[in-house]
Design a protein around this motif. Structure first.
Motif, PDB file in Angstrom:
ATOM      1  N   LEU A  18      35.069  49.948  53.537  1.00  0.00           N
ATOM      2  CA  LEU A  18      34.706  51.234  52.940  1.00  0.00           C
ATOM      3  C   LEU A  18      33.820  52.057  53.862  1.00  0.00           C
ATOM      4  CD1 LEU A  18      34.135  50.045  49.284  1.00  0.00           C
ATOM      5  CD2 LEU A  18      35.862  51.705  50.039  1.00  0.00           C
ATOM      6  N   GLU A  19      32.883  51.421  54.539  1.00  0.00           N
ATOM      7  CA  GLU A  19      32.017  52.167  55.454  1.00  0.00           C
ATOM      8  C   GLU A  19      32.800  52.725  56.641  1.00  0.00           C
ATOM      9  OE1 GLU A  19      28.718  49.574  56.299  1.00  0.00           O
ATOM     10  OE2 GLU A  19      27.719  50.103  54.414  1.00  0.00           O
ATOM     11  N   ALA A  71      34.668  61.791  48.963  1.00  0.00           N
ATOM     12  CA  ALA A  71      34.051  61.536  47.658  1.00  0.00           C
ATOM     13  C   ALA A  71      34.640  60.281  47.011  1.00  0.00           C
ATOM     14  CB  ALA A  71      34.230  62.746  46.744  1.00  0.00           C
ATOM     15  N   ASP A  72      35.949  60.071  47.156  1.00  0.00           N
ATOM     16  CA  ASP A  72      36.581  58.866  46.611  1.00  0.00           C
ATOM     17  C   ASP A  72      35.996  57.610  47.237  1.00  0.00           C
ATOM     18  OD1 ASP A  72      38.246  60.426  45.013  1.00  0.00           O
ATOM     19  OD2 ASP A  72      40.010  60.194  46.309  1.00  0.00           O
ATOM     20  N   GLY A  78      29.872  53.114  45.547  1.00  0.00           N
ATOM     21  CA  GLY A  78      29.019  53.025  44.357  1.00  0.00           C
ATOM     22  C   GLY A  78      29.473  51.923  43.418  1.00  0.00           C
ATOM     23  N   ARG A  79      30.786  51.792  43.242  1.00  0.00           N
ATOM     24  CA  ARG A  79      31.310  50.714  42.400  1.00  0.00           C
ATOM     25  C   ARG A  79      31.001  49.354  43.010  1.00  0.00           C
ATOM     26  NH1 ARG A  79      35.513  54.368  42.286  1.00  0.00           N
ATOM     27  NH2 ARG A  79      36.870  53.122  43.623  1.00  0.00           N
ATOM     28  N   PRO A 126      39.578  60.979  33.544  1.00  0.00           N
ATOM     29  CA  PRO A 126      38.240  61.403  33.948  1.00  0.00           C
ATOM     30  C   PRO A 126      37.983  61.007  35.396  1.00  0.00           C
ATOM     31  CG  PRO A 126      38.128  59.472  32.543  1.00  0.00           C
ATOM     32  CD  PRO A 126      39.566  59.916  32.566  1.00  0.00           C
ATOM     33  N   LEU A 127      37.182  61.781  36.093  1.00  0.00           N
ATOM     34  CA  LEU A 127      36.797  61.444  37.450  1.00  0.00           C
ATOM     35  C   LEU A 127      35.890  60.231  37.415  1.00  0.00           C
ATOM     36  CD1 LEU A 127      36.000  64.993  38.807  1.00  0.00           C
ATOM     37  CD2 LEU A 127      38.013  63.617  39.290  1.00  0.00           C
ATOM     38  N   ALA A 128      35.955  59.443  38.462  1.00  0.00           N
ATOM     39  CA  ALA A 128      35.102  58.250  38.536  1.00  0.00           C
ATOM     40  C   ALA A 128      33.643  58.665  38.468  1.00  0.00           C
ATOM     41  CB  ALA A 128      35.375  57.486  39.829  1.00  0.00           C
TER      42      ALA A 128
END
Length: 133
Positions: A18-19, A71-72, A78-79, A126-128
């Motif tokens: 992810l990074e 943003a995704d 964050g998750r 809904p957006l995450a």
């Protein structure tokens, strides 16, 4: 899932993936934003926003799309930090590791990502990270 992570979705492997994506998207957003602003300012007699210029409008669309991808990835990070990375946001089931490896920002399992709906009907989710009413 309730308090436990999906098998294999914790640890440095996913954070590193992810990074890496985050860094790539930050670079893409920066380059597209700079290209847009340079092109918009270069329009003679223009307002500096590139209005009416198809090439400049295309740069803006690309920059907006790149920002959405960034943003995704930020939401996926964050998750991961919250301990629910790899769990479907709709049903809570585990997202297959192969799907996460290909697209780690995935928020839904294959079953929830392809819901049955009538042809032409848009799906609204809904957006995450956003509360629903």
């Amino acid at each position: 899932m309730t308090g436990e992570q999906s098998a294999g979705t914790s640890g440095p492997r996913w954070r590193a993936l992810l990074e890496d994506r985050w860094h790539a998207h930050v670079q893409e957003v920066t380059e597209l934003s700079l290209a847009y602003h340079v092109a918009a300012e270069a329009v003679p007699g223009g307002t500096g926003d590139g209005a009416g210029q198809p090439k400049i409008a295309a740069l803006l669309r690309q920059a907006v799309e790149a920002r959405r991808k960034l943003a995704d990835v930020e939401e996926a990070l964050g998750r991961l930090a919250a301990g629910n990375f790899g769990s479907c946001e709709q049903c809570g089931s585990a997202i297959p590791a192969g799907l996460l490896a290909a697209a780690p920002e995935t928020r839904y399992c294959p079953r929830c990502d392809a819901p049955s709906r009538t042809p032409g009907q848009a799906e609204v989710r809904p957006l995450a990270g956003r509360a629903t009413r």
